[in-house]
Design an enzyme around this catalytic site. Structure first.
Site, PDB file in Angstrom:
ATOM      1  N   ASP A  43       0.829  -1.201   0.000  1.00 41.57           N
ATOM      2  CA  ASP A  43       0.000   0.000   0.000  1.00 41.57           C
ATOM      3  C   ASP A  43       0.866   1.255   0.000  1.00 41.57           C
ATOM      4  O   ASP A  43       0.348   2.370  -0.121  1.00 41.57           O
ATOM      5  CB  ASP A  43      -0.995  -0.001   1.160  1.00 41.57           C
ATOM      6  N   LYS A 112      -0.869  -9.547   2.874  1.00 39.93           N
ATOM      7  CA  LYS A 112      -0.170  -9.094   4.074  1.00 39.93           C
ATOM      8  C   LYS A 112      -1.052  -8.114   4.826  1.00 39.93           C
ATOM      9  O   LYS A 112      -1.696  -7.260   4.209  1.00 39.93           O
ATOM     10  CB  LYS A 112       1.163  -8.418   3.726  1.00 39.93           C
ATOM     11  N   GLU A 114      -1.274  -5.658   8.625  1.00 41.35           N
ATOM     12  CA  GLU A 114      -0.565  -5.098   9.763  1.00 41.35           C
ATOM     13  C   GLU A 114      -1.302  -5.436  11.055  1.00 41.35           C
ATOM     14  O   GLU A 114      -2.529  -5.496  11.086  1.00 41.35           O
ATOM     15  CB  GLU A 114      -0.457  -3.577   9.617  1.00 41.35           C
ATOM     16  N   GLU A 181       9.270  -4.137  10.769  1.00 41.12           N
ATOM     17  CA  GLU A 181       9.657  -2.828  10.240  1.00 41.12           C
ATOM     18  C   GLU A 181      10.100  -1.893  11.354  1.00 41.12           C
ATOM     19  O   GLU A 181       9.393  -1.716  12.356  1.00 41.12           O
ATOM     20  CB  GLU A 181       8.498  -2.192   9.463  1.00 41.12           C
TER      21      GLU A 181
END
Length: 274
Positions: A43, A112, A114, A181
């Site tokens: 994204d 994927k 988050e 991350e």
């Protein structure tokens, strides 16, 4: 050999994995001819392709459109597509339905999302529906307002423990891999040792099981400040600007197009025109 979610997971402890973002057919074709294991239709396209200030405005339609283009250009790497903001947050059923769209319409081979333990049920339902899921912990850009900015995550003891607990929860829910991350390298190393699925780092040090970068970042195409974890593997932006300027100058001074770039025709045809 085609990389799948199964072979991607099986690489843990055997070799390092490489992943790059991809957002279009042409770039995907170039990457398909290289040794990249996975392409992430992130994204992040909202920022690097569409000019948004963050990823929050990206829609399901945006992700499907770009993922389908990447899928048409790449056949060997695993194609992972991000689930955009609010496409999975409301319920496990919403998450599963939208993940299914990314596979059916976007031709992704995995998704994927988050978040940690709060989304374990969402992941379990998707995995039961035969949808491979990659997790994402640490700095989660969709939560940028709640996090207070782009900051390293997991430095305090409580935050570090939560990140480790979330990684274990994602593994138990069935993810085949976890992106870490902006996590301190020692913590990322510990998480990588404690879970049995590959960790893919971005700003998380060298001890993750693999790495991912935004391709525009690693080619030096983004102006302004560059994150500490980015390395320029080539100055692609500078090369492109040089080519654009050379083209403009060639047009202006009349050296392009040259005779070798032109199509001819029979002079007799011209002579008959009135």
């Amino acid at each position: 050999m085609k990389t799948t979610a199964v072979s991607f997971r099986a690489a843990k402890g055997q070799r390092k994995l490489s992943m790059l973002t991809a957002y279009d057919y042409t770039t995907a074709r170039l990457m398909d001819a290289c040794q990249i294991d996975a392409l992430l239709v992130g994204d992040s396209l909202g920022m690097v392709m569409l000019g948004y200030a963050d990823t929050l405005s990206v829609t399901m339609e945006d992700m499907i459109h770009h993922c389908a283009a990447v899928a048409r250009g790449a056949s060997r790497p695993l194609i992972v597509c991000d689930m955009p903001f609010m496409s999975y947050h409301l319920s496990p059923e919403q998450a599963c339905a939208n993940a299914g769209r990314l596979l059916k319409e976007g031709r992704a081979q995995a998704v994927k999302l988050e978040g940690g333990a709060d989304f374990a049920e969402h992941i379990r339902l998707m995995v039961r529906a035969s949808i491979p899921v990659m997790g994402h912990l640490g700095l989660t850009p969709q939560s940028i307002n709640a996090l207070g900015g782009f900051k390293v995550q997991g430095k305090a003891p409580e935050a570090a423990q939560k990140l480790l607990d979330d990684a274990r929860a994602l593994e138990a829910a069935g993810v085949f891999s976890i992106v870490l991350e902006c996590v301190p390298a020692p913590l990322a190393r510990l998480v990588s040792q404690r879970v049995n699925v590959p960790t893919i780092g971005i700003g998380a040090g060298p001890d993750c099981d693999g790495q991912v970068l935004v391709w525009q970042d690693m080619l030096g195409m983004v102006s302004g400040l560059s994150p500490k974890f980015v390395r320029h593997f080539a100055e692609g932006g500078e090369t492109m600007q040089q080519a654009f300027n050379a083209y403009a100058q060639a047009v202006q001074n009349g050296t392009f197009p040259a005779p070798e770039h032109c199509y001819g025709m029979d002079e007799e045809v011209l002579e008959k025109l009135r």
